[in-house]
Scaffold this active site. Sequence first.
Site, mmCIF file in Angstrom:
data_model
loop_
_atom_site.group_PDB
_atom_site.id
_atom_site.type_symbol
_atom_site.label_atom_id
_atom_site.label_comp_id
_atom_site.label_asym_id
_atom_site.label_seq_id
_atom_site.Cartn_x
_atom_site.Cartn_y
_atom_site.Cartn_z
ATOM 1 N N TYR A 1 -16.843 5.176 13.611
ATOM 2 C CA TYR A 1 -15.512 4.615 13.371
ATOM 3 C C TYR A 1 -15.195 3.441 14.307
ATOM 4 O O TYR A 1 -15.359 2.287 13.944
ATOM 5 C CB TYR A 1 -14.405 5.695 13.422
ATOM 6 C CG TYR A 1 -13.178 5.172 12.711
ATOM 7 C CD1 TYR A 1 -12.946 5.461 11.371
ATOM 8 C CD2 TYR A 1 -12.322 4.276 13.351
ATOM 9 C CE1 TYR A 1 -11.882 4.892 10.683
ATOM 10 C CE2 TYR A 1 -11.260 3.696 12.677
ATOM 11 C CZ TYR A 1 -11.043 4.013 11.354
ATOM 12 O OH TYR A 1 -10.001 3.436 10.684
ATOM 13 N N PHE B 1 -2.146 -0.646 -5.979
ATOM 14 C CA PHE B 1 -3.187 -1.024 -6.920
ATOM 15 C C PHE B 1 -3.637 0.246 -7.615
ATOM 16 O O PHE B 1 -4.535 0.928 -7.146
ATOM 17 C CB PHE B 1 -4.341 -1.666 -6.154
ATOM 18 C CG PHE B 1 -5.175 -2.610 -6.970
ATOM 19 C CD1 PHE B 1 -4.636 -3.299 -8.040
ATOM 20 C CD2 PHE B 1 -6.500 -2.838 -6.638
ATOM 21 C CE1 PHE B 1 -5.410 -4.186 -8.781
ATOM 22 C CE2 PHE B 1 -7.278 -3.725 -7.373
ATOM 23 C CZ PHE B 1 -6.743 -4.401 -8.443
ATOM 24 N N VAL C 1 -6.712 13.600 6.047
ATOM 25 C CA VAL C 1 -7.405 13.478 4.771
ATOM 26 C C VAL C 1 -6.577 12.611 3.832
ATOM 27 O O VAL C 1 -5.446 12.957 3.494
ATOM 28 C CB VAL C 1 -7.595 14.866 4.115
ATOM 29 C CG1 VAL C 1 -8.385 14.736 2.820
ATOM 30 C CG2 VAL C 1 -8.266 15.829 5.065
ATOM 31 N N THR C 2 -7.116 11.459 3.474
ATOM 32 C CA THR C 2 -6.499 10.624 2.440
ATOM 33 C C THR C 2 -7.651 10.130 1.566
ATOM 34 O O THR C 2 -8.818 10.365 1.907
ATOM 35 C CB THR C 2 -5.760 9.395 3.015
ATOM 36 O OG1 THR C 2 -6.730 8.551 3.647
ATOM 37 C CG2 THR C 2 -4.665 9.770 3.990
ATOM 38 N N GLY D 1 0.855 -1.204 0.000
ATOM 39 C CA GLY D 1 0.000 0.000 0.000
ATOM 40 C C GLY D 1 0.876 1.235 0.000
ATOM 41 O O GLY D 1 0.728 2.131 0.833
ATOM 42 N N SER E 1 1.587 3.672 -2.365
ATOM 43 C CA SER E 1 1.514 4.737 -3.373
ATOM 44 C C SER E 1 0.841 6.028 -2.935
ATOM 45 O O SER E 1 0.995 7.052 -3.604
ATOM 46 C CB SER E 1 0.798 4.188 -4.615
ATOM 47 O OG SER E 1 -0.450 3.636 -4.240
#
Length: 396
Positions: A237, A77, A274-275, A51, A53
């Site tokens: 959450y 991905f 924030v992603t 993961g 990138s």
Amino acid sequence: MKVEPKIREFICTTAHPEGCREYVRRQIAYVRSQERKKGRKQEPKKVLVIGASTGYGLASRITAGFGCGAATIGIMFEKPSNGKRTATPGWYNTAAYEEEAQKAGLYAKSINGDAFSKAVKEETIALIKRDWGKADMVIYSLAAPRRTDTQGKTWVSALKTTGKPFTEKSMDLRNHTIVTKTVEPAAEEEVEGTKKVMGGEDWLDWIKALKVADVLEDNALTVAYSYIGPRLTYPIYYDGTIGQAKRHLEKTARVIREEFPDVRALISVNKALVTQASAAIPIVPLYFAVLYGVMKEAHTHEGCIEQMVRLFREKLLEENPPTDEAGRIRMDDWELEEHIQSRVWEIWEQVTTENVENLADIQGYWEDFYHMFGFGFENVDYEKDVEIEIGIPSIN
Ligand code: NAD
């Protein structure tokens, strides 16, 4: 081609290659500006990032590479450009990472494919065997909407509550109005699906596969990222479907340590940022905007790269990493400080459509959002035509 942002609520369907390069370069520059901790016995040298990138995984790769001088293999991905549509940001980020690594004399190779699959695990193992012999660190930073398991069954993750519906304030990202949003409880199979996708099963599969193939150094370190957050967001959450998955991930660290005593498996609970993955969670973007404002005022705000540099520097690479009573590293320590959360709550109670621009850091939210897709950098000329079909050196 001239590339402009095309935003649909919490996602941008275009990415700017030059802007993504700038995004990566700024993170590298930050890492380089930080003094390396002297006298450290253990620094990773061969790091596999699953993961790698975008978001926390990209920041981890940059920290390992440019902060520790480590060789990295990154799994992701992402979609390349087809000549008409831009590539996904993670594609451009990875191209930029590899270019910068090459300039710095750092080994960097990437595999673009489904990390949940056996084929990608085998490809990774073959690459480690060929180029490294063994890896000494594995960072697990996947955030995915679905997973096809080894039996061929596809599981889908959901962002819902468990138990009863949850109604809270939320921000409509299209016009910044404060609305009330109700999140419905998940059906049992949705809870199960989220655990299958975002829990620890695949992390364990990776470690097993790497151990069986004998491509992990003795005493190798593996870390996966979790989130807890404040009580305010517990129903959506930590007590929601994603929280159930995170609890499973946290338990998996123990399972790995028991099954493989020479693997040091750790959880790092990171800060809310924030992603691409987190912007999609209902209610949470308003919390981000309020939190950003409060933490910036307190001078404790960090982005992914600042979090990862502090993780590596202060916690992860210590001989005895400092953890909470449940054995987790807490990078959310500053987010959850009492004075931060009480201020967040005060604002949360007052915030309305009329005052949200003053009370919350909406600008900071959007700045992070645009940057993730390579937009909003003042030193990138967005009027210029750019080549969108960019190759990744180790893939093309
Ligand atoms: P992100 O969306 O920015 O990154 C996800 C990464 O996973 C990308 O590199 C993507 O290419 C890769 N990926 C997705 N599906 C894949 C697949 N099938 N095969 C291979 N690669 C795949 O997300 P992020 O927010 O950086 O999340 C990373 C981890 O950090 C997650 O476990 C998340 O829960 C955790 N975390 C995030 C936050 C937050 O606020 N963003 C806070 C704490 C913990």
